[in-house]
Design an enzyme around this catalytic site. Structure first.
Site: not given
Length: 159
Positions: A20, A28, A70
């Site tokens: 990330r 998004e 992540r």
């Protein structure tokens, strides 16, 4: 090496690590639980063109992983291009600051100011123009927004 680009701020490496991009946020893309936000596909396409099947260098900050496991990192190309900053500079991303991860915050904020002043990317979309707090209602309160108002109370929560 970047194996897959999920969206404008998350990639999968050939070694299986999900990265990330830290310090930024892109709109998004469409997925099962959410419709696409304006600019999400553009950010993903740009990131794919820059990174897919290329070797990168990761630079971590204070926290190496988030609650989703992540890895949180700044990504640099072999040529030394700071991808996180470029996404912001081009208007594909906004700066998103989460202490204690503060590496490169000044550079990201300068890049964001330049993109805003030139109305690049998200800064040129009407979806992201500033709204007065009085304009927010049940129908339009979802997603990332720029809101203008006066703070009258601050609530502290522990996550």
């Amino acid at each position: 090496k970047v194996k897959k680009v999920y969206d404008g701020d998350t990639v999968l490496l050939s070694d299986g690590r999900k990265i990330r991009l830290i310090g930024i946020n892109t709109p998004e893309i469409e997925h099962a639980r959410q419709p696409a936000q304006t600019g999400g596909e553009v950010a993903r396409k740009w990131l794919t063109q820059q990174l897919l099947n290329t070797t990168i260098r990761l630079e971590f900050d204070q926290e190496q992983q988030d609650k989703y496991k992540r890895y949180l990192a700044h990504i640099f190309t072999r040529q030394g291009v700071h991808i996180n900053r470029e996404l912001v500079r081009l208007g594909y991303a906004s700066t998103s600051i989460y202490p204690p991860n503060l590496k490169y915050v000044p550079e990201l904020l300068v890049a964001e100011q330049i993109a805003q002043s030139k109305h690049l990317g998200i800064w040129g979309y009407s979806d992201y123009s500033t709204k007065q707090t009085s304009e927010i209602n049940k129908k339009n309160k979802r997603g990332w927004q720029r809101i203008v108002g006066h703070v009258i109370k601050v609530k502290s929560t522990v996550t």
